[in-house]
Design an enzyme around this catalytic site. Structure first.
Site: not given
Length: 373
Positions: A26, A28, A30, A187, A214, A217, A314
């Site tokens: 996990h 990302h 970006d 998102g 996701h 969370e 993350d």
């Protein structure tokens, strides 16, 4: 090598966590840019940054992300996404991403990102995916040229609030033999259950493309339930709030009674991996009901109860972290030793979106690496 990758040692010992073979599930794209790369790329396109000194920009990201709110945390991505709108920039970011993973001891990594967020300068979805894949492959080649080994795969992410899940699912399926290993949904979690994209998940299932969602969370058990039964999730992105379905009560000074609800029992029995990201979970307020420091994280509770816990970053930039640092922080908080850290990596290998033979080979490589530590 990226100088920001530090060498973390086991608390009270000499073994290098950074040197150990690791699996990242996990992470990302970006959320893992090098600050000096952001400064350079922003300068080329005339994008105004909050700070133009890489060190100060690093601090800005960490401060903005450490808000206790997932919504505020996500706003930092406006900056990184802005400099990832061309094929060349996507290739560079992806290439450096892989190099940084390798510098941190990662031997297998799944890189998740949302191509739909990278179309502002004329790329279409397929071009964006191809550009990122080109950069990932360049990164792998550079790592191998340095005498090391790493393997990576793309997780194509749909943004649940844009109502493009079916289109993004089709994109992932088109590229499944071109570097894509699975599908993700990210998102705003609250208000956007997986049931809203059921047709996309049905399509993915019919094409045997695995999904992670996701959930658990920013929202609780209903979100997790929908991810599992509407989203067909084989892993839970974070999933930390599954601990809400676990009841603990101290009977006396020596005994504690623990009871699992039906949902928690299902996740445990099915060995559905939890993609836990300790530092990020603290920053976004995902564990605020249990506390606000690492030792309050329900990670250890889930681990001791036998859930398939995995450790993740993350977003390395926003959390100013690395996989080695996350393992160090957990070891420091809960007294874990190398055996525990190896279990976390074996768990991640078992949950990787790879054929079973390749997962077994990955587990073997991890065991060999830990034996040499």
């Amino acid at each position: 090598m990226n100088a920001a990758v530090e060498n973390y040692l086991m608390p009270g010992g000499s073994a290098s966590i950074t040197a150990l073979p690791k699996v990242s599930l996990h992470d990302h794209l970006d959320g893992g840019l090098r600050p000096h790369t952001i400064v350079e790329l922003a300068g080329e396109i005339g994008y105004e940054l909050p700070e133009t000194d890489p060190a100060k920009l690093t601090t800005w990201f960490a401060e903005q992300a450490d808000s206790g709110s997932l919504v505020h945390y996500l706003r930092t991505f406006d900056v990184t996404i802005a400099v990832m709108q061309t094929a060349d920039n996507l290739r560079r970011v992806a290439r450096e991403f892989v190099q940084d993973l390798a510098d941190d001891g990662v031997i297998y990594g799944e890189v998740r990102w949302a191509p739909e967020q990278h179309l502002q300068q004329g790329l279409d979805l397929d071009q964006a995916v191809s550009a990122a894949q080109g950069g990932l492959e360049e990164g792998v080649d550079l790592v191998r040229a340095s005498g090391r080994s790493i393997r990576v795969g793309q997780l194509i992410t749909s943004m649940r609030q844009t109502d493009r899940s079916r289109e993004i699912a089709e994109l992932a399926i088109r590229h499944r033999d071109l570097g894509v290993v699975g599908f993700d949904s990210a998102g705003p979690e609250a208000g956007f259950p997986s049931s809203l994209a059921r047709d996309a998940y049905d399509l993915l299932a019919h094409n045997f493309l695995p999904t992670t969602v996701h959930a658990g969370e920013a929202a609780g058990l209903d979100s997790i339930r929908s991810a599992l039964f509407d989203g067909r999730a084989l892993r839970l992105g974070h999933g930390v709030r599954l601990a809400e379905d676990i009841t603990t009560a101290r009977e006396d000074d020596e005994n504690t009674y623990v009871s699992l609800g039906d949902l928690a029992q299902w996740v445990k029995d099915r060995e559905i991996a939890l993609e836990l990201s300790p530092s990020s979970n603290l920053q976004t307020g995902a564990i605020e009901q249990w506390g606000d420091v690492m030792i309050d994280h329900p990670f250890d509770l889930l681990y001791q109860l036998g859930f398939r816990v995995t450790v993740n970053t993350d977003n390395r930039l926003m959390s100013a972290t690395s996989l080695s640092r996350e393992l160090f922080l957990l070891s420091e908080a809960f007294g874990y030793d190398l055996t525990d850290l190896e279990i976390f990596q074996i768990n991640a290998a078992a949950a990787a979106f790879l054929p079973i033979e390749e997962r077994e080979a990955l587990s073997e490589a991890i065991s060999v690496g830990f034996e040499r530590a």
